[in-house]
Design an enzyme around this catalytic site. Structure first.
Site, mmCIF file in Angstrom:
data_model
loop_
_atom_site.group_PDB
_atom_site.id
_atom_site.type_symbol
_atom_site.label_atom_id
_atom_site.label_comp_id
_atom_site.label_asym_id
_atom_site.label_seq_id
_atom_site.Cartn_x
_atom_site.Cartn_y
_atom_site.Cartn_z
ATOM 1 N N HIS A 38 2.674 28.187 35.934
ATOM 2 C CA HIS A 38 2.420 29.533 35.421
ATOM 3 C C HIS A 38 3.699 30.295 35.087
ATOM 4 O O HIS A 38 3.643 31.456 34.679
ATOM 5 C CB HIS A 38 1.596 30.317 36.462
ATOM 6 C CG HIS A 38 0.930 31.532 35.928
ATOM 7 N ND1 HIS A 38 1.277 32.807 36.320
ATOM 8 C CD2 HIS A 38 -0.070 31.686 35.013
ATOM 9 C CE1 HIS A 38 0.532 33.678 35.695
ATOM 10 N NE2 HIS A 38 -0.286 33.044 34.897
ATOM 11 N N LYS A 53 6.963 31.738 33.157
ATOM 12 C CA LYS A 53 7.336 32.072 31.783
ATOM 13 C C LYS A 53 8.850 32.256 31.762
ATOM 14 O O LYS A 53 9.364 33.305 32.153
ATOM 15 C CB LYS A 53 6.658 33.357 31.294
ATOM 16 C CG LYS A 53 5.168 33.226 31.034
ATOM 17 C CD LYS A 53 4.356 33.599 32.213
ATOM 18 C CE LYS A 53 2.873 33.619 31.851
ATOM 19 N NZ LYS A 53 2.019 33.692 33.044
ATOM 20 N N ASP A 57 21.558 28.638 26.488
ATOM 21 C CA ASP A 57 22.981 28.387 26.760
ATOM 22 C C ASP A 57 23.349 28.646 28.225
ATOM 23 O O ASP A 57 24.511 28.951 28.527
ATOM 24 C CB ASP A 57 23.872 29.228 25.846
ATOM 25 C CG ASP A 57 23.872 28.695 24.407
ATOM 26 O OD1 ASP A 57 23.536 27.505 24.230
ATOM 27 O OD2 ASP A 57 24.176 29.460 23.485
ATOM 28 N N HIS A 93 -1.451 43.208 30.488
ATOM 29 C CA HIS A 93 -1.087 41.926 31.093
ATOM 30 C C HIS A 93 0.264 41.996 31.809
ATOM 31 O O HIS A 93 0.737 41.004 32.347
ATOM 32 C CB HIS A 93 -1.054 40.844 29.999
ATOM 33 C CG HIS A 93 -1.032 39.448 30.513
ATOM 34 N ND1 HIS A 93 0.049 38.601 30.317
ATOM 35 C CD2 HIS A 93 -1.932 38.735 31.238
ATOM 36 C CE1 HIS A 93 -0.203 37.433 30.863
ATOM 37 N NE2 HIS A 93 -1.389 37.481 31.443
ATOM 38 N N LYS A 127 3.103 42.686 34.640
ATOM 39 C CA LYS A 127 3.076 42.436 36.084
ATOM 40 C C LYS A 127 4.384 42.937 36.692
ATOM 41 O O LYS A 127 5.440 42.346 36.466
ATOM 42 C CB LYS A 127 2.927 40.941 36.365
ATOM 43 C CG LYS A 127 1.922 40.210 35.461
ATOM 44 C CD LYS A 127 2.142 38.703 35.520
ATOM 45 C CE LYS A 127 1.490 37.993 34.353
ATOM 46 N NZ LYS A 127 0.060 37.937 34.395
ATOM 47 N N ASP A 178 9.577 52.328 46.414
ATOM 48 C CA ASP A 178 10.460 53.485 46.546
ATOM 49 C C ASP A 178 11.258 53.668 45.257
ATOM 50 O O ASP A 178 10.708 53.560 44.172
ATOM 51 C CB ASP A 178 11.340 53.334 47.782
ATOM 52 C CG ASP A 178 10.502 53.357 49.069
ATOM 53 O OD1 ASP A 178 9.439 54.002 49.066
ATOM 54 O OD2 ASP A 178 10.900 52.708 50.052
#
Length: 466
Positions: free
Chosen positions: A205, A207, A212, A384, A386, A391
């Site tokens: 899952h 991404k 480089d 979508h 996340k 604080d």
């Protein structure tokens, strides 16, 4: 008396025969449905019996591989009393490291332009991990840019999840890209009969795009057309959040994570390639700690990290996630700090691409509301993004959803950022989301229908598999 009973019995059998004759097809459907329910229960039993079989059989080798590679890195360990630092370092040996530049992208168009530019300017290598690569105009532009990069000698490697990127592997694109020198692997390829021998629900899952060994993109976006993906579900535009990071040690860790995933799936050790190094000043105010969730590493590390960091909240906790199905411990911790006076805001998408997750998340709303937690539903499009804000100085970003699947099962990457400036930027994005959301109030619960309560409880029963 006997004749009366005989007639009654005969009459009842006649009714049953009539029902069976008239509703023969319906009864067959019921029988088939019951059979599938029984089959599903048997699968659940097998699932639990072989719960950790797939991971455990290679655990020692994989853990040794990680330890061997992680200690090749030249870390400067920052001594800190923060328990989260110590927890992560003790389990995966990654301390917080410096970064010299971090850019937030909450606009998909700007992100794609930036990514295409960095691919075009790449010199040595491009390493990519995605859960979903969906054939589309945007992903095809990325593919063409990668082909051009590979043609000029850039080492291009791609890891895609077998199930998430199923549509991509059905097209001719993998063959075209491989023909031009791009190496692509189908991570955790699914075979039906393997359900009895290994965990097929562990999905890749992450991404990640590493260019480089100096520029990294990490976040929530899959490589899809954000305007058209799953449009049959009427989700609207997919709203995502990605970050672009520059920094020597940060990208060394990302490179190690990619090498680790590549070797797990292929058995091939990637030869080290050149890195674009730039000197940066050491700082204790621009730190990132990376949590890598993969085979062979502690499978409850993210869960423990979240529990520790949420329980340490003193003033404000913000959770933005498309899927909200937390463990009992997490929900109790969130409610506990809210009852102590901590301001807690949770932003979820009103729309969802998963029926069960949609209803399972609503199972928690009443307890959250009674704990004075504000729940916002993002209205117009599919949120979508996340991220978690703690604080004014700690931010958590990455590929992780706030659900049991992400926290316990999937292979995820989480960045814990210790920086006031980034926290303020994320808080500004949070305010933008709230402006397009509806706050849940008491009317939400008073208007609930009986079938909604049923769907919530039914979906919650399957929370461990969502």
């Amino acid at each position: 008396m006997f004749n009366i009973e005989y007639r009654v019995i005969f009459f009842l059998f006649s009714i049953l025969f009539y029902i069976f004759k008239k509703y023969y097809v319906l009864l067959n459907i019921i029988y088939i449905f019951c059979f599938f329910i029984l089959f599903f229960i048997i699968l659940l039993i097998i699932y639990n019996i072989f719960y950790n079989f797939y991971i455990n059989r290679n655990y020692q080798y994989l853990h040794k591989l990680w330890i061997k590679n992680i200690f090749k890195l030249d870390f400067i360990y920052y001594k800190n009393s923060n328990m989260l630092f110590n927890l992560c370092f003790k389990n995966i040996y990654i301390p917080p490291v410096n970064f010299n530049n971090l850019i937030l992208f909450n606009n998909n168009k700007k992100l794609i332009y930036s990514l295409l530019k960095d691919i075009r300017l790449s010199i040595y290598s491009i390493y990519i991990i995605f859960y979903i690569w969906e054939p589309s105009f945007l992903s095809n532009k990325i593919a063409l840019s990668l082909i051009k990069a590979a043609s000029r000698g850039v080492d291009c490697r791609i890891i895609l999840d077998s199930i998430g990127s199923l549509n991509f592997f059905k097209t001719i694109w993998p063959l075209i890209m491989q023909k031009h020198g791009i190496k692509i692997i189908e991570y955790s390829k699914f075979y039906f009969f393997e359900i009895f021998f290994k965990r097929i629900d562990f999905r890749q899952h992450k991404k990640i795009i590493l260019i480089d060994n100096y520029i990294t993109y990490v976040g929530s976006m899959n490589l899809v057309d954000y305007k058209k993906f799953k449009r049959h579900l009427n989700l609207g535009i997919w709203i995502d959040l990605m970050i672009k990071i520059k920094g020597d040690l940060v990208n060394k860790i990302i490179k190690l994570i990619f090498f680790y995933e590549w070797e797990i799936e292929t058995g091939e050790v990637i030869p080290d390639v050149k890195t674009v190094y730039k000197n940066i000043k050491k700082s204790t105010t621009k730190l990132i700690q990376i949590i890598n969730s993969s085979p062979g590493l502690p499978n409850n590390l993210i869960h423990r990290a979240l529990l520790n960091i949420i329980s340490s909240t003193r003033k404000r906790l913000i959770i933005t996630t498309p899927y909200f199905v937390p463990s009992s411990l997490l929900i109790n911790t969130i409610c506990s700090i809210a009852n102590k006076g901590v301001e807690v805001n949770i932003i979820l998408s009103k729309k969802s691409d998963s029926f069960l997750v949609y209803w399972a998340s609503r199972y928690f709303f009443k307890d959250l509301y009674l704990s004075n937690i504000k729940i916002y539903l993002y209205k117009d499009n599919f949120l979508h993004s996340k991220f978690i804000l703690i604080d004014n100085n700690i931010s958590i970003l990455g590929s992780i959803n706030f659900d049991i699947r992400s926290i316990w099962l999937n292979f995820e990457i989480v960045l814990i950022i210790y920086n006031n400036h980034i926290n303020k930027k994320l808080y500004k994005i949070h305010k933008q989301y709230i402006a397009q959301s509806k706050l849940i109030d008491n009317s939400f619960f008073s208007k609930k229908k009986m079938y909604e309560n049923f769907f919530e409880k039914f979906s919650y029963f399957f929370r461990s598999f969502l």
